[in-house]
Write a protein that holds these residues in place. Structure first.
Motif, PDB file in Angstrom:
ATOM      1  N   ALA A  46     131.374 176.737   8.502  1.00 32.07           N
ATOM      2  CA  ALA A  46     130.964 176.337   9.848  1.00 32.07           C
ATOM      3  C   ALA A  46     130.107 177.427  10.493  1.00 32.07           C
ATOM      4  CB  ALA A  46     132.191 176.042  10.707  1.00 32.07           C
ATOM      5  N   LEU A  47     130.499 178.682  10.309  1.00 33.59           N
ATOM      6  CA  LEU A  47     129.722 179.795  10.864  1.00 33.59           C
ATOM      7  C   LEU A  47     128.335 179.876  10.244  1.00 33.59           C
ATOM      8  CD1 LEU A  47     132.477 182.563  10.962  1.00 33.59           C
ATOM      9  CD2 LEU A  47     131.586 181.234  12.890  1.00 33.59           C
ATOM     10  N   ALA A  48     128.224 179.456   8.982  1.00 32.86           N
ATOM     11  CA  ALA A  48     126.932 179.464   8.301  1.00 32.86           C
ATOM     12  C   ALA A  48     126.086 178.253   8.655  1.00 32.86           C
ATOM     13  CB  ALA A  48     127.144 179.524   6.792  1.00 32.86           C
ATOM     14  N   GLY A  49     126.643 177.324   9.423  1.00 32.80           N
ATOM     15  CA  GLY A  49     125.910 176.115   9.765  1.00 32.80           C
ATOM     16  C   GLY A  49     125.916 175.075   8.674  1.00 32.80           C
ATOM     17  N   LEU A  50     126.825 175.201   7.709  1.00 30.81           N
ATOM     18  CA  LEU A  50     126.882 174.276   6.580  1.00 30.81           C
ATOM     19  C   LEU A  50     127.767 173.070   6.868  1.00 30.81           C
ATOM     20  CD1 LEU A  50     127.192 176.868   3.665  1.00 30.81           C
ATOM     21  CD2 LEU A  50     125.132 175.723   4.498  1.00 30.81           C
ATOM     22  N   LEU A  51     128.603 173.155   7.900  1.00 31.90           N
ATOM     23  CA  LEU A  51     129.473 172.044   8.279  1.00 31.90           C
ATOM     24  C   LEU A  51     129.384 171.838   9.787  1.00 31.90           C
ATOM     25  CD1 LEU A  51     132.731 172.784   6.218  1.00 31.90           C
ATOM     26  CD2 LEU A  51     131.042 170.992   5.748  1.00 31.90           C
ATOM     27  N   PRO A  52     129.225 170.596  10.234  1.00 28.51           N
ATOM     28  CA  PRO A  52     129.192 170.339  11.674  1.00 28.51           C
ATOM     29  C   PRO A  52     130.589 170.449  12.275  1.00 28.51           C
ATOM     30  CG  PRO A  52     129.101 168.271  10.476  1.00 28.51           C
ATOM     31  CD  PRO A  52     129.043 169.361   9.436  1.00 28.51           C
ATOM     32  N   CYS A  53     130.659 170.913  13.506  1.00 24.04           N
ATOM     33  CA  CYS A  53     131.950 171.064  14.164  1.00 24.04           C
ATOM     34  C   CYS A  53     131.788 170.844  15.656  1.00 24.04           C
ATOM     35  CB  CYS A  53     132.536 172.448  13.892  1.00 24.04           C
ATOM     36  SG  CYS A  53     131.568 173.798  14.587  1.00 24.04           S
ATOM     37  N   GLU A  54     132.894 170.583  16.323  1.00 22.35           N
ATOM     38  CA  GLU A  54     132.924 170.510  17.779  1.00 22.35           C
ATOM     39  C   GLU A  54     133.235 171.901  18.308  1.00 22.35           C
ATOM     40  OE1 GLU A  54     135.672 167.603  19.162  1.00 22.35           O
ATOM     41  OE2 GLU A  54     134.916 166.018  17.852  1.00 22.35           O
ATOM     42  N   GLY A  55     132.344 172.430  19.109  1.00 29.36           N
ATOM     43  CA  GLY A  55     132.539 173.769  19.633  1.00 29.36           C
ATOM     44  C   GLY A  55     131.229 174.512  19.697  1.00 29.36           C
ATOM     45  N   ARG A  56     131.317 175.827  19.797  1.00 24.82           N
ATOM     46  CA  ARG A  56     130.123 176.668  19.932  1.00 24.82           C
ATOM     47  C   ARG A  56     130.131 177.757  18.874  1.00 24.82           C
ATOM     48  NH1 ARG A  56     129.237 179.517  25.231  1.00 24.82           N
ATOM     49  NH2 ARG A  56     127.058 179.473  24.554  1.00 24.82           N
ATOM     50  N   ILE A  57     128.967 177.985  18.271  1.00 22.41           N
ATOM     51  CA  ILE A  57     128.751 179.116  17.390  1.00 22.41           C
ATOM     52  C   ILE A  57     127.493 179.816  17.887  1.00 22.41           C
ATOM     53  CG2 ILE A  57     128.239 179.879  15.035  1.00 22.41           C
ATOM     54  CD1 ILE A  57     129.781 177.429  14.043  1.00 22.41           C
ATOM     55  N   VAL A  58     127.620 181.083  18.217  1.00 17.48           N
ATOM     56  CA  VAL A  58     126.550 181.819  18.876  1.00 17.48           C
ATOM     57  C   VAL A  58     126.225 183.074  18.077  1.00 17.48           C
ATOM     58  CG1 VAL A  58     125.825 182.979  20.996  1.00 17.48           C
ATOM     59  CG2 VAL A  58     127.299 180.964  21.126  1.00 17.48           C
ATOM     60  N   LEU A  59     124.947 183.260  17.757  1.00 17.30           N
ATOM     61  CA  LEU A  59     124.473 184.467  17.089  1.00 17.30           C
ATOM     62  C   LEU A  59     123.512 185.187  18.028  1.00 17.30           C
ATOM     63  CD1 LEU A  59     123.592 183.088  13.517  1.00 17.30           C
ATOM     64  CD2 LEU A  59     125.791 183.944  14.335  1.00 17.30           C
ATOM     65  N   GLN A  60     123.785 186.440  18.287  1.00 17.22           N
ATOM     66  CA  GLN A  60     122.924 187.250  19.151  1.00 17.22           C
ATOM     67  C   GLN A  60     122.648 186.561  20.478  1.00 17.22           C
ATOM     68  OE1 GLN A  60     123.264 190.219  17.880  1.00 17.22           O
ATOM     69  NE2 GLN A  60     121.105 190.790  17.717  1.00 17.22           N
ATOM     70  N   GLY A  61     123.666 185.888  21.007  1.00 18.97           N
ATOM     71  CA  GLY A  61     123.529 185.251  22.306  1.00 18.97           C
ATOM     72  C   GLY A  61     122.857 183.894  22.298  1.00 18.97           C
ATOM     73  N   ARG A  62     122.473 183.387  21.117  1.00 15.22           N
ATOM     74  CA  ARG A  62     121.825 182.080  21.010  1.00 15.22           C
ATOM     75  C   ARG A  62     122.690 181.121  20.214  1.00 15.22           C
ATOM     76  NH1 ARG A  62     116.371 182.801  18.075  1.00 15.22           N
ATOM     77  NH2 ARG A  62     116.426 180.526  18.227  1.00 15.22           N
ATOM     78  N   GLU A  63     122.739 179.873  20.662  1.00 10.40           N
ATOM     79  CA  GLU A  63     123.470 178.852  19.931  1.00 10.40           C
ATOM     80  C   GLU A  63     122.896 178.708  18.524  1.00 10.40           C
ATOM     81  OE1 GLU A  63     126.020 176.937  20.829  1.00 10.40           O
ATOM     82  OE2 GLU A  63     126.192 177.298  22.986  1.00 10.40           O
ATOM     83  N   LEU A  64     123.773 178.602  17.527  1.00 11.07           N
ATOM     84  CA  LEU A  64     123.317 178.478  16.150  1.00 11.07           C
ATOM     85  C   LEU A  64     122.397 177.272  15.976  1.00 11.07           C
ATOM     86  CD1 LEU A  64     123.542 179.526  13.215  1.00 11.07           C
ATOM     87  CD2 LEU A  64     125.523 178.025  12.932  1.00 11.07           C
TER      88      LEU A  64
END
Length: 268
Positions: A46-64
């Protein structure tokens, strides 16, 4: 690199796999640990963007989701479990795949790309078989080639799912030294590990159980070790040895039903 995530729900095949997962990283090496089925690999995907999820994943202040594929590929390097590759590809060609985000469309590898590939292969000690196809390599050799591919990307975020699979103890030690070197240089490293004695040497541990995060902290903290004991149902023992914590299986205590009274035992 700063990484933050708050996952409310992720389902696979109609079954909830993750729920109430959160983390916040800003560099260093974090090991994700927990029992089988805890959702460790799913969280990493999920953190790698390989699976969709409900929620937020943020890298360097930007949404994945706001990152382009190219930006994501330059920022995030991935090493997954049992990755499929064309077995006929040469080891060097596989590692060069890690440089694709740096190259223009259909452009040949540059001198910088070649240098990055050689550097990564030497770091993982697979340079000597660079001209051999994957189908001629052992499981451990193949794993080192795939690790070199991830390193060749030279991204600020490195995600690895069971990177020690098929590696013998000396090469596990080499991997540990390499991760420490990358983390000291500023790379944020996140790895799923079953090898608890290696995980206990990480800067921090993210402990999971039943699809949720239950603790995040340094192995040196008593609360981290208590959480580790809890998720493994107190079936391991933790000892401090020369300033480092190590884990051993707990010796099971015989139950009364398994102990025969002396007079009931057969004597030869």
């Amino acid at each position: 690199m700063r990484v933050a995530a708050k996952i409310r729900h992720l389902a696979l095949g109609g079954k909830t796999v993750l729920g109430d997962c959160s983390l916040e990283l800003a560099g260093g090496w974090t090991a994700i640990v927990g029992p089988n089925g805890a959702g460790k690999s799913t969280l990493l995907k999920a953190l790698a963007g390989l699976l969709p999820c409900e929620g937020r994943i943020v890298l360097q202040g930007r949404e994945l989701a706001d990152w382009s594929r190219r930006e994501r590929a330059l920022t995030l390097a991935w090493l997954g479990q049992n990755e499929a590759s064309t077995d006929e590809m040469l080891a060097r060609e596989v590692v060069m795949l890690g440089r694709l985000p740096h190259q223009a469309w259909l452009a040949p590898p540059s001198a910088v790309d070649q240098q990055a590939v050689e550097r990564a292969m030497r770091q993982t000690q697979c340079w000597d078989w660079r001209e051999r196809p994957l189908n001629q390599l052992s499981g451990g050799e193949r794993q080192r080639v795939l690790l070199a591919r991830a390193l060749a990307t030279e991204s600020p975020l490195l995600l690895m799912d069971e990177p020690l699979a098929h590696l013998d103890p000396p090469h596990q030690a080499d991997w540990l030294a390499l991760v420490r070197e990358r983390a000291a240089a500023g790379t944020t490293v996140l790895s799923v590990l079953h090898e608890l004695n290696i995980a206990l040497q990480a800067d921090r541990m993210l402990i999971m159980e039943a699809g949720r995060t239950v603790h995040f902290g340094a192995p040196s903290e008593a609360a981290t070790r208590a959480a580790l004991q809890q998720v493994f149902q107190h079936r391991l023992q933790l000892f401090e040895l020369q300033g480092q914590w190590v884990a051993l299986p707990a010796t099971p205590q015989p139950s009364a039903s398994n102990v025969l009274p002396l007079h009931g035992r057969h004597h030869d």
